[in-house]
Design an enzyme around this catalytic site. Structure first.
Site, PDB file in Angstrom:
ATOM      1  N   LYS A 236      42.057  29.610  77.862  1.00 56.96           N
ATOM      2  CA  LYS A 236      42.392  28.981  79.138  1.00 56.96           C
ATOM      3  C   LYS A 236      41.105  28.463  79.779  1.00 56.96           C
ATOM      4  CE  LYS A 236      43.890  29.533  83.810  1.00 56.96           C
ATOM      5  NZ  LYS A 236      43.940  30.453  84.965  1.00 56.96           N
TER       6      LYS A 236
ATOM      7  N   GLY B 193      45.118  32.617  94.496  1.00 57.40           N
ATOM      8  CA  GLY B 193      45.163  33.817  95.332  1.00 57.40           C
ATOM      9  C   GLY B 193      45.758  33.639  96.703  1.00 57.40           C
TER      10      GLY B 193
ATOM     11  N   ALA C 202      48.600  29.554  89.570  1.00 54.91           N
ATOM     12  CA  ALA C 202      47.986  29.809  90.876  1.00 54.91           C
ATOM     13  C   ALA C 202      48.922  29.477  92.024  1.00 54.91           C
ATOM     14  CB  ALA C 202      46.677  29.046  91.054  1.00 54.91           C
ATOM     15  N   GLY C 203      48.866  30.326  93.040  1.00 53.92           N
ATOM     16  CA  GLY C 203      49.600  30.081  94.279  1.00 53.92           C
ATOM     17  C   GLY C 203      50.925  30.795  94.406  1.00 53.92           C
TER      18      GLY C 203
ATOM     19  N   ASN D 271      48.495  36.324  88.946  1.00 60.59           N
ATOM     20  CA  ASN D 271      47.685  37.535  88.969  1.00 60.59           C
ATOM     21  C   ASN D 271      47.789  38.234  90.320  1.00 60.59           C
ATOM     22  OD1 ASN D 271      44.211  38.349  88.055  1.00 60.59           O
ATOM     23  ND2 ASN D 271      45.861  39.636  88.706  1.00 60.59           N
ATOM     24  N   THR D 272      47.285  37.558  91.366  1.00 62.45           N
ATOM     25  CA  THR D 272      47.228  38.184  92.686  1.00 62.45           C
ATOM     26  C   THR D 272      48.608  38.596  93.193  1.00 62.45           C
ATOM     27  OG1 THR D 272      45.325  36.776  93.163  1.00 62.45           O
ATOM     28  CG2 THR D 272      46.326  37.912  95.026  1.00 62.45           C
TER      29      THR D 272
END
Length: 334
Positions: A177, A238, A264-265, A286-287
């Site tokens: 990635k 995040g 993301a997001g 992830n977050t």
């Protein structure tokens, strides 16, 4: 060389005096490392692992020693709704990261609950002061999960390329990635650097899945440059804001000949479901898991959301109307 027969070198940014004549493999062993499990860069050049026992360390050398986690065979049952990237087929459409968790144990439990088959991992320096510290591979089995090395924290094409060269040397990974960030406040991708890195990596035989802006033109350029998957952001990394521009995400999906995954997001399950309803092949997060009050429960929710969103996309939603349309016919009403 010093009068006592030692030389001075730099290892992972720390100056050390070691005996002259040591090979890199011998040096690694003296540091408590297993040469077969590390990758080494010497004066900005990757040293092939097959030569670690022959290359002698010289005075003034600057060495970077990194370790990485092993990739594994993928034996999950494949059904008719599987997806394929660069010739590798997966059933789960949820990819999760491995940062920000309170512990490796929590990370491993979330991975199990999510049903994910791919986890992203960052390449970081070996802690030569404590080479026996726990590693991710001790908790998330590389024989069960496919590890996807990433370039998190890289702000130039050169740094990203260098990182992935080391990752490949450490574990043989070609599916990677790529992300090249523009600046620290927004963590938005620098598309000029990203495109340049994609071109170089593709020519070197890498199979880059690329984090990018939600721009259909940029997405097409990346695909033409050799990206094996396009990964537009839904919102800043995040942030948990959810998908901010559904129109461009859908345009990217419609124009791409490679898999498209929102990266993301994502903040909650409805965000993941919406990404899938737009036709994306998958979602990376992830977050949203690591910072949930209950990461394990949220991982389960995300698994179901991705599956539900995919089913809704395959089913085809009803058309939108400006006015009501009764479910029951009015004809014959008493």
């Amino acid at each position: 060389m010093h009068t006592d027969g030692t030389i001075t070198i730099s290892v992972n940014g720390e100056h050390k005096r070691v005996a002259a004549g040591l090979t890199i493999a011998q040096l690694a062993s003296e540091l408590g490392l297993v040469p077969e499990k590390v990758a080494v860069e010497r004066n900005l050049e990757v040293v092939p692992r097959s030569t670690l026992g022959q290359v002698v360390v010289e005075d003034g050398d600057e060495l970077e020693i990194v370790h990485f986690v092993g990739g594994g065979d993928h034996s999950a049952r494949i059904d008719e709704d599987s997806w394929t990237v660069a010739g590798r087929t997966f059933r789960s459409r949820l990819i999760i990261g491995t940062g920000k968790y309170k512990s490796f144990e929590e990370n491993a439990a979330a991975a199990e609950a999510s049903g994910a088959e791919i986890v992203t991992v960052a390449v970081r320096r070996v802690n030569i002061a404590d080479p026996n510290q726990p590693m991710l591979t001790d908790f998330i089995d590389p024989k069960r999960f496919t590890y996807l090395p990433n370039t998190a924290g890289c702000f130039t094409a050169e740094d990203a390329i260098r990182t992935l060269r080391l990752a490949r040397e450490a574990g043989g990974w070609e599916l990677v990635k790529l992300e090249v960030l523009g600046e620290a406040k927004t963590l938005y991708p620098n598309m000029v650097e990203t495109l340049r890195a994609t071109e170089v990596l593709a020519k070197e035989g890498f199979l880059p899945m690329v984090y990018c802006t939600d721009d259909p033109i940029a997405a097409k350029q990346l695909e033409d440059a050799g990206a094996v998957a396009i990964m537009p952001l839904g919102a800043p990394i995040g942030s948990g804001l959810g998908i901010q521009n559904e129109v461009t995400i859908r345009l990217i999906v419609e124009g791409a000949k490679v898999p498209v995954l929102v990266d993301a997001g994502v903040g909650t399950a409805s965000d993941a479901a919406r990404a899938m309803e737009l036709g994306c092949d998958g979602v990376l997060m992830n977050t949203a898991l690591a910072e949930a009050k209950d990461p394990i429960l949220m991982a389960r929710a995300m698994k179901l959301a991705v599956e539900s969103g995919r089913l809704a996309y395959r089913a085809g939603r009803m058309g939108k109307r400006r006015y009501a349309d009764p479910s029951s016919p009015l004809a014959g009403l008493i």
